[in-house]
Structures are given as C-alpha cells and as structure tokens.
Scaffold this motif. Structure first.
Motif, PDB file in Angstrom:
ATOM      1  N   GLY A 372       0.751  -1.285   0.061  1.00  9.56           N
ATOM      2  CA  GLY A 372      -0.163  -0.044  -0.005  1.00  9.56           C
ATOM      3  C   GLY A 372       1.005   1.244  -0.053  1.00  9.56           C
ATOM      4  N   LEU A 373       1.849   1.194   0.740  1.00  9.63           N
ATOM      5  CA  LEU A 373       2.800   2.165   0.709  1.00  9.63           C
ATOM      6  C   LEU A 373       3.314   2.516  -0.758  1.00  9.63           C
ATOM      7  N   ALA A 374       3.728   1.773  -1.307  1.00 11.83           N
ATOM      8  CA  ALA A 374       4.408   1.779  -2.671  1.00 11.83           C
ATOM      9  C   ALA A 374       3.374   2.089  -3.724  1.00 11.83           C
ATOM     10  N   MET A 375       2.178   1.794  -3.491  1.00 16.41           N
ATOM     11  CA  MET A 375       1.062   2.074  -4.396  1.00 16.41           C
ATOM     12  C   MET A 375       0.932   3.643  -4.565  1.00 16.41           C
ATOM     13  N   ASN A 376       1.015   4.303  -3.200  1.00 18.15           N
ATOM     14  CA  ASN A 376       0.740   5.426  -2.961  1.00 18.15           C
ATOM     15  C   ASN A 376       1.973   6.238  -2.815  1.00 18.15           C
ATOM     16  N   GLY A 377       3.134   6.012  -3.621  1.00 20.34           N
ATOM     17  CA  GLY A 377       4.150   6.988  -3.797  1.00 20.34           C
ATOM     18  C   GLY A 377       5.364   6.814  -2.708  1.00 20.34           C
ATOM     19  N   ILE A 378       5.093   5.964  -1.659  1.00 16.41           N
ATOM     20  CA  ILE A 378       6.047   5.791  -0.837  1.00 16.41           C
ATOM     21  C   ILE A 378       7.039   4.408  -1.023  1.00 16.41           C
ATOM     22  N   LYS A 379       8.096   4.517  -1.573  1.00 16.91           N
ATOM     23  CA  LYS A 379       9.006   3.353  -1.789  1.00 16.91           C
ATOM     24  C   LYS A 379       9.274   2.633  -0.408  1.00 16.91           C
ATOM     25  N   SER A 380       8.940   1.462  -0.395  1.00  9.70           N
ATOM     26  CA  SER A 380       9.117   0.670   0.965  1.00  9.70           C
ATOM     27  C   SER A 380      10.234  -0.442   0.598  1.00  9.70           C
ATOM     28  N   VAL A 381      10.911  -0.736   1.823  1.00 11.81           N
ATOM     29  CA  VAL A 381      11.909  -1.894   1.718  1.00 11.81           C
ATOM     30  C   VAL A 381      11.404  -2.777   3.061  1.00 11.81           C
ATOM     31  N   VAL A 382      11.032  -3.827   2.766  1.00 13.38           N
ATOM     32  CA  VAL A 382      10.468  -4.714   3.884  1.00 13.38           C
ATOM     33  C   VAL A 382      11.482  -5.932   3.985  1.00 13.38           C
ATOM     34  N   GLU A 383      11.739  -5.996   5.330  1.00 15.36           N
ATOM     35  CA  GLU A 383      12.997  -7.029   5.703  1.00 15.36           C
ATOM     36  C   GLU A 383      12.037  -8.298   6.360  1.00 15.36           C
ATOM     37  N   ILE A 384      12.551  -9.379   5.708  1.00 14.01           N
ATOM     38  CA  ILE A 384      11.761 -10.576   6.323  1.00 14.01           C
ATOM     39  C   ILE A 384      12.767 -11.393   7.101  1.00 14.01           C
ATOM     40  N   MET A 385      12.726 -11.579   8.537  1.00 15.32           N
ATOM     41  CA  MET A 385      13.550 -11.874   9.451  1.00 15.32           C
ATOM     42  C   MET A 385      14.327 -13.147   9.036  1.00 15.32           C
ATOM     43  N   PHE A 386      13.462 -14.252   8.524  1.00 17.56           N
ATOM     44  CA  PHE A 386      14.187 -15.492   7.958  1.00 17.56           C
ATOM     45  C   PHE A 386      13.234 -15.724   6.743  1.00 17.56           C
ATOM     46  N   GLY A 387      14.089 -16.122   5.600  1.00 12.70           N
ATOM     47  CA  GLY A 387      13.603 -16.327   4.340  1.00 12.70           C
ATOM     48  C   GLY A 387      12.290 -17.468   4.455  1.00 12.70           C
ATOM     49  N   ASP A 388      12.415 -18.200   5.532  1.00  8.98           N
ATOM     50  CA  ASP A 388      11.362 -19.294   5.609  1.00  8.98           C
ATOM     51  C   ASP A 388       9.908 -18.509   5.795  1.00  8.98           C
ATOM     52  N   PHE A 389       9.993 -17.479   6.277  1.00  2.35           N
ATOM     53  CA  PHE A 389       8.818 -16.772   6.858  1.00  2.35           C
ATOM     54  C   PHE A 389       8.100 -16.174   5.653  1.00  2.35           C
ATOM     55  N   ILE A 390       8.686 -16.020   4.436  1.00  2.93           N
ATOM     56  CA  ILE A 390       8.216 -15.293   3.311  1.00  2.93           C
ATOM     57  C   ILE A 390       6.567 -16.248   2.788  1.00  2.93           C
ATOM     58  N   SER A 391       6.657 -17.455   3.181  1.00  2.00           N
ATOM     59  CA  SER A 391       5.394 -18.098   2.918  1.00  2.00           C
ATOM     60  C   SER A 391       4.344 -17.677   3.622  1.00  2.00           C
ATOM     61  N   LEU A 392       4.563 -16.929   4.707  1.00  2.31           N
ATOM     62  CA  LEU A 392       3.248 -16.174   5.329  1.00  2.31           C
ATOM     63  C   LEU A 392       2.701 -15.283   4.782  1.00  2.31           C
ATOM     64  N   GLY A 393       3.591 -14.531   3.676  1.00  2.00           N
ATOM     65  CA  GLY A 393       3.277 -13.404   2.947  1.00  2.00           C
ATOM     66  C   GLY A 393       2.889 -13.906   1.515  1.00  2.00           C
ATOM     67  N   PHE A 394       2.782 -15.002   1.352  1.00  2.00           N
ATOM     68  CA  PHE A 394       2.791 -15.454  -0.145  1.00  2.00           C
ATOM     69  C   PHE A 394       1.556 -14.908  -0.922  1.00  2.00           C
ATOM     70  N   ASP A 395       0.424 -14.893  -0.243  1.00  2.00           N
ATOM     71  CA  ASP A 395      -0.946 -14.514  -0.708  1.00  2.00           C
ATOM     72  C   ASP A 395      -0.667 -12.611  -1.316  1.00  2.00           C
ATOM     73  N   GLN A 396      -0.007 -11.970  -0.533  1.00  2.00           N
ATOM     74  CA  GLN A 396       0.423 -10.526  -0.668  1.00  2.00           C
ATOM     75  C   GLN A 396       0.891 -10.339  -1.815  1.00  2.00           C
ATOM     76  N   VAL A 397       1.887 -11.230  -2.187  1.00  2.00           N
ATOM     77  CA  VAL A 397       2.940 -11.288  -3.160  1.00  2.00           C
ATOM     78  C   VAL A 397       2.007 -11.676  -4.516  1.00  2.00           C
ATOM     79  N   LEU A 398       1.578 -12.816  -4.448  1.00  2.00           N
ATOM     80  CA  LEU A 398       1.032 -13.519  -5.440  1.00  2.00           C
ATOM     81  C   LEU A 398      -0.340 -12.872  -5.916  1.00  2.00           C
ATOM     82  N   ASN A 399      -1.196 -12.572  -5.201  1.00  2.00           N
ATOM     83  CA  ASN A 399      -2.738 -11.910  -5.519  1.00  2.00           C
ATOM     84  C   ASN A 399      -2.588 -10.413  -5.554  1.00  2.00           C
TER      85      ASN A 399
END
Length: 638
Positions: A372-399
């Motif tokens: 949402g930040l990025a859509m509204n003109g604010i570049k965002s860098v998100v750090e995932i603590m461990f790469g394994d946890f990216i699966s919890l955000g899969f829907d936000q990436v994919l859909n």
C-alpha cells in the motif's frame, strides 16, 4: 441507489442471456451504505473495495459505462477489460477479490497519506465473513499502533457466501475492533438520515484525529452471493425484501420525482449498454515485467574490496534512507539496539527514527502494508527476518503486489523491495534454513535478485532500488552476512578469471583457464557460487576436468538468450541451487535452455528433498556440498 440497483439487476439479466462470462457479486439491498459514505469523501481520499464492489464503484465514480465495459471485457473499461467484475481501478478507487487481502494494502495507502502530511483518509470495505481472515487482524493492529487514518466499514449482511455468520463467528464484530483499541460505532441501513449522520461523524473522526475508526453497518444482501447460488431460507429473504432500504428512501420522495429518477437512470443504462456493444472485445493483453538484465551498462558490479557483506548492505540502506526522506524500511526487530536478526539494519534507526519501523510478527500484514505504501508513492523496503517466513506473505505477493499493475492496465505501480535472508549452514533446522526461491521464480511480474560473494552488494542494492518499478525480491544468503566479500583484482579472484556481461545486472563467468574450452559448465547464483568454485578447483586438480561457472545476478525472470550465449559449446550443463531439487530453480533454467542448446546433457544439483536437520553433520549432507558435486560429476563425465 436506484442506479446501483438497476445496474446490478441488468447484470443478472445479461448473465441469464449468456452475454457475460465469469461471475458477478451484486450489491442489491446494500446500496444505501455506498451512497451515504461516498458523499462524505473528498476526491483525494482513497477507497478500497472487495469482490462485491459495483455499488461502491458507482457511488464513487458515477461511471456506469466504464464499469459495464470492464465487466464485458471491453477496451473502454476502466481497466481495459483486464480486471472484470472484481478487480477495478479508477482514480483513487481500487478493488480486489481476495477476502481480507486488501485490508493491509488500504492501511499502507492511508499510512502514505500520513507520511506526506495530507488530511486525506482511506476507506476499506469488508464484510462480516472477511473477519475470519488473519491478515485483517494483523492490519488492525498495525493501524492502531501507528495511528493510521483509515475508516474500516464492516457491511454485516449476516452471510459469508452461504454460511450464516452465527455458525462460524465467535463474539461480536465490535469486540474485534475494541481488542485493538479502535473506536467504533454500529448502526443499520434502515434510516438514510441516521446512516448519513453516522458516516459523517466517522469520516470526520478519522480525518481530524488521524486515527483508525470502524463503522459497522447491519444490512442484508437481497440477491444471491453470485448470480444464482442462493441457499438461504426463502421466507427469511422475503421478510428482508419487505424492509428493502430502497423502498424506504422512495417513501421520502414524491411519485413524480421517483418516476423522473427512474426514467433518467433507465435511459442512461440503456445507452451505456448500446455503447458497450459497439466496442470490440479486448485483445490488447498486458506484457508482464521483463528481466532488468537489459543492455544498460552502468559500470562493473564486481567487488573490489574485502568488506563484510552485511556492512555493504547496511551502507546501501543508509544511503537510500538519506537520499529519500519518505522511504520506509519496515520489518521485525530492525530498530536499534537489536538492528535486525543479522544486524544489517544496525544503527539506521538512530539516524532515521521515522523511517525505520519495527513491525509486529505479521509477515502478511507488513508486506501488505508495504504494498500500500508503494502504491501511494512511498517506496518501501521490507525485511523478512528469516526467508522461511516469506511463505506467510505468499498471498500478498501472488494475488496483490504482482497483479495490480497489469490487472489495473498500468494505472498503478508497486515499487516494493522485499529482502529475504535465505539458506542454511548454521544449524538452525527445518524452519529457519530453507531457500524457497523456487516457489516464486514462476510468478509473472516479480523480479528476483541474489547477492553473491563476488558482487558489490551496496552497489547492487542501490541499482535495484533506484530503478525499481515493481515487486522485487533480494535473496541474501545468510552464510554470507558475516563473511568478507571476495575481491576481484585484475580480472581474477582465487585463481579464477572473472568476466561480467555488459548489463545493468550482469551474468558472471568464471574459469580457471580462459585459453582452453571447458568440459562442463555450472550455472548457479548467490551463496552457492563458493561451492561451485570449490568443486571446479577440485575437479581440475583431481581429474583435469575444466569447469566454467556462470553466476546469475537476476534469477527471475531470466534472459535465456543472453544466458545461452554465456554458456558456449560445453556439452555438459549443471545447475546448482541451495533449494530442493524437485521442481526447483534448476529445472526451470534447464527448461528455458533446452530449446536453445540442443544435444546437451543436463543435470541438477540442489538440496535433498527432505527436511533440513538441526544436526550440523546431517545438514552438511542434505545441503549441496563440493564433495557430492565432484563425485556426481565424475560419475557422469568419466
């Protein structure tokens, strides 16, 4: 209200006449909600809607022709026919069909307005059924903690598709918001003046207090969930038809006025349908994001100094935050004194306290907010603590992140960078040691880069972020963080000759003898480059097999034409990745090369298809290692 009702009824007729395809979720019975709230909003306010979005859209835009054309798949649609019924974008109105997924996006867009110090707000519509989604509560927590100016509108129509709320819902709707200290009010859509007053107060609160608020509206969906799938008790539905909110508003007007409204709307809808039927079916499909490995060359990315990997990344983030006062770095435990699980963000929050933000343990929520930040003109860098946890955000990436640009016909961009510490070798075990890139490399619209021991990671990160236009991953192998990068001097490093293609994100080619043709080539990326180099040295020493190594900087999407040129005439081609072999990145690389390099033999190296053990000796056997690679290449080639 009559315009929304008539439009929705005509859609159902068009479906029955086989003139529309797909599905439609009508807003019949809930029209009063959309009409009363949209009258309170300013043109710069943001609206996020869901799968039942037509009523919201018409009340927001009054653009029935653009909506009908969109649903019919026409070029004149608001998204050129690409989004259809559920996926709309018009000015500052957005909708998506994934239940709950829009909520963190709306929170992020509202947060961007706060950062930019405007008095604009965001409104997000959810149904009572959506309150079963975990990402909603992640978003409520973030909105409350950081005081985001967003209005949550809960349209409680008592059903989630065919399931009655009382069957699956514990507690009350208000209690859900109370738990996050979000102010709320509850009403129904039986009295338009009362509802108008409620929304007036709710909008004013969010705009002046710059805090979240929830307005609950008890309503009833008079039509089926979608088209004809209505399994509710017919007597119950009939009772609600007798209390139709539209009829209650009609009772406030004269018969003559009602006839004038009906005539005007009927003519408008009839003309919109005529205009839409004159248009050709849309054949202009979007072109998804291409590889950034284009011909642009901005200088070498090879590392020249032996500097620790994490220091380079830290320096890059520091420069980015300094150069862009609106850029946001968000993640778990990234502020000082902790400075992130791997200390990449150490010291940054002291210099940029308003830009480096600790989030709750909410991977889906923080990625969604970053979107949402990025859509509204604010570049965002998100750090995932461990790469394994990216699966919890899969829907936000994919859909969400990767779909918005093309689904909305280029009206928005999502320049979000997600940094992902990946890989094993530290004895962290099954859920903290994985390399999950293979689950993302096939997603259209997503770019994935990887750091390696030979790259200047500061320059790599700066190039990625300064040119970012869409969702992007940066894979950071955990085993590299504390190591000093290899220094390339005079085109050589550790007995290898090193060349890089003249691209923005180069392909690296390494060889122990640049005068002799190679017997085989290993294609790899990231931390596995060191394993490939060790394997190549041992094969030359033990068996006089010359192995060339190709290391990719951008691992998805891949420019296969350029990659094929780098390979040359080697008969044997091996891929090496730290993720599991089955359906892995290497399989995709081989598939992309087969048609270009015929008559070659391919083999994949990767982690064993099993759980990664905490036992360090077992972990060594599970992950790719030089001994296993050397032995297997000997079996194949000798």
């Amino acid at each position: 209200m009559y315009k929304i009702r008539s439009f929705e009824k005509r859609l159902l007729e068009l479906f029955s006449e086989n003139k529309l395809s797909g599905t439609v979720h009508t807003y019949i019975g809930q029209e009063m909600i959309a009409v009363t709230i949209m009258d309170q909003l300013k043109s710069e306010d943001i609206v996020f809607s869901n799968h039942r979005c037509h009523g919201h859209f018409i009340a927001y835009s009054d653009n029935v022709q653009g909506l009908l054309a969109e649903i019919m798949g026409k070029r004149e649609g608001v998204c050129r026919g690409r989004g259809g019924s559920q996926h709309l974008c018009y000015k500052r109105f957005f909708s998506n069909g994934i239940q709950g997924g829009i909520v963190p996006n709306a929170v992020g867009m509202a947060w961007a307005e706060k950062i930019k110090e405007t008095d604009n707000i965001a409104v997000v519509f959810i149904g009572d059924g959506t309150l079963g989604q975990g990402v909603v509560y992640e978003s409520l927590n973030i909105a409350s903690v950081y005081e985001i100016p967003i209005l949550f509108v809960v349209e409680n129509n008592e059903y989630a598709m065919s399931t009655k709320r009382s069957e699956v819902f514990a507690g009350t709707i208000a209690e859900r918001f109370q738990a996050f200290h979000i102010q709320w009010a509850e009403t129904d859509d039986g009295d338009i003046e009362k509802l108008y007053s409620c929304f007036s107060k709710a909008v004013a609160y969010v705009r002046t207090e710059k805090k979240p608020f929830c307005q609950i509206v008890n309503t009833y969906r008079l039509a089926a969930h979608s088209k004809g799938d209505d399994f509710r008790d017919s007597k119950e539905v009939e009772e609600h038809w007798r209390n139709d909110p539209l009829k209650k508003v009609e009772a406030l007007l004269s018969g003559q006025k009602i006839k004038e409204i009906q005539k005007q709307i009927d003519e408008e809808l009839k003309q919109a349908e005529i205009d839409c039927n004159q248009e050709d079916v849309n054949s202009d499909f979007p072109e998804c994001v291409k590889s950034q490995n284009g011909p642009q060359y901005e200088g070498s990315l090879l590392n020249r100094e032996r500097v620790k990997n994490l220091y380079q990344l830290n320096a890059a983030l520091e420069q980015l935050l300094q150069d862009n006062s609106h850029m946001m770095l968000i993640g778990e435990d990234i502020r000082d004194p902790y400075g992130g699980a791997f200390k990449v963000t150490k010291g940054l929050s002291e210099r940029f306290p308003n830009q480096v933000i600790n989030t709750p343990i909410s991977e889906a929520g923080m990625i969604g907010v970053g979107i949402g930040l990025a859509m509204n003109g604010i570049k965002s860098v998100v750090e995932i603590m461990f790469g394994d946890f990216i699966s919890l955000g899969f829907d936000q990436v994919l859909n969400h992140a990767v779909k918005y640009h093309d689904m909305y016909a280029g009206q928005v961009r999502v320049p979000i960078l997600i940094r992902i510490p990946s890989g094993g070798g530290r004895g962290y075990g099954a859920t903290h040691s994985q390399s999950l890139e293979k689950f993302f490399v096939g997603i259209p619209g997503l770019q994935i880069f990887a750091v390696s021991p030979l790259l200047d990671c500061k320059e790599l990160l700066l190039k990625i972020e300064n040119g970012i236009e869409g969702p992007t991953f940066l894979i950071e192998n955990k085993s590299l963080y504390g190591n000093r990068q290899m220094a390339v001097c005079g085109g050589r490093v550790d007995k290898f000759y090193v060349e890089e293609t003249k691209q923005k994100f180069p392909i690296l080619r390494l060889t122990l003898d640049k005068e002799e043709p190679a017997d085989a080539v290993i294609i790899t990326y990231g931390g596995m480059l060191s394993v490939a180099m060790e394997s190549a040295k041992r094969l030359l020493l033990e068996e006089e097999l010359l192995i060339h190594i190709i290391s990719l900087t951008q691992i998805a999407p891949i420019d296969y034409g350029q990659l094929a040129e780098c390979i040359g005439e080697e008969a044997f081609i091996f891929t090496l990745e730290e993720g599991t072999r089955q359906a892995g990145w290497g399989a995709e690389v081989i598939s992309g090369l087969c048609g270009r390099l015929q008559g070659r033999r391919f083999e994949r190296f990767g982690a064993k298809d099993c759980v990664i053990s905490c036992n360090r000796e077992e972990e060594k056997e599970i992950l790719p290692n030089a001994t296993g690679i050397v032995n297997r290449i000997k079996e194949i080639m000798l």
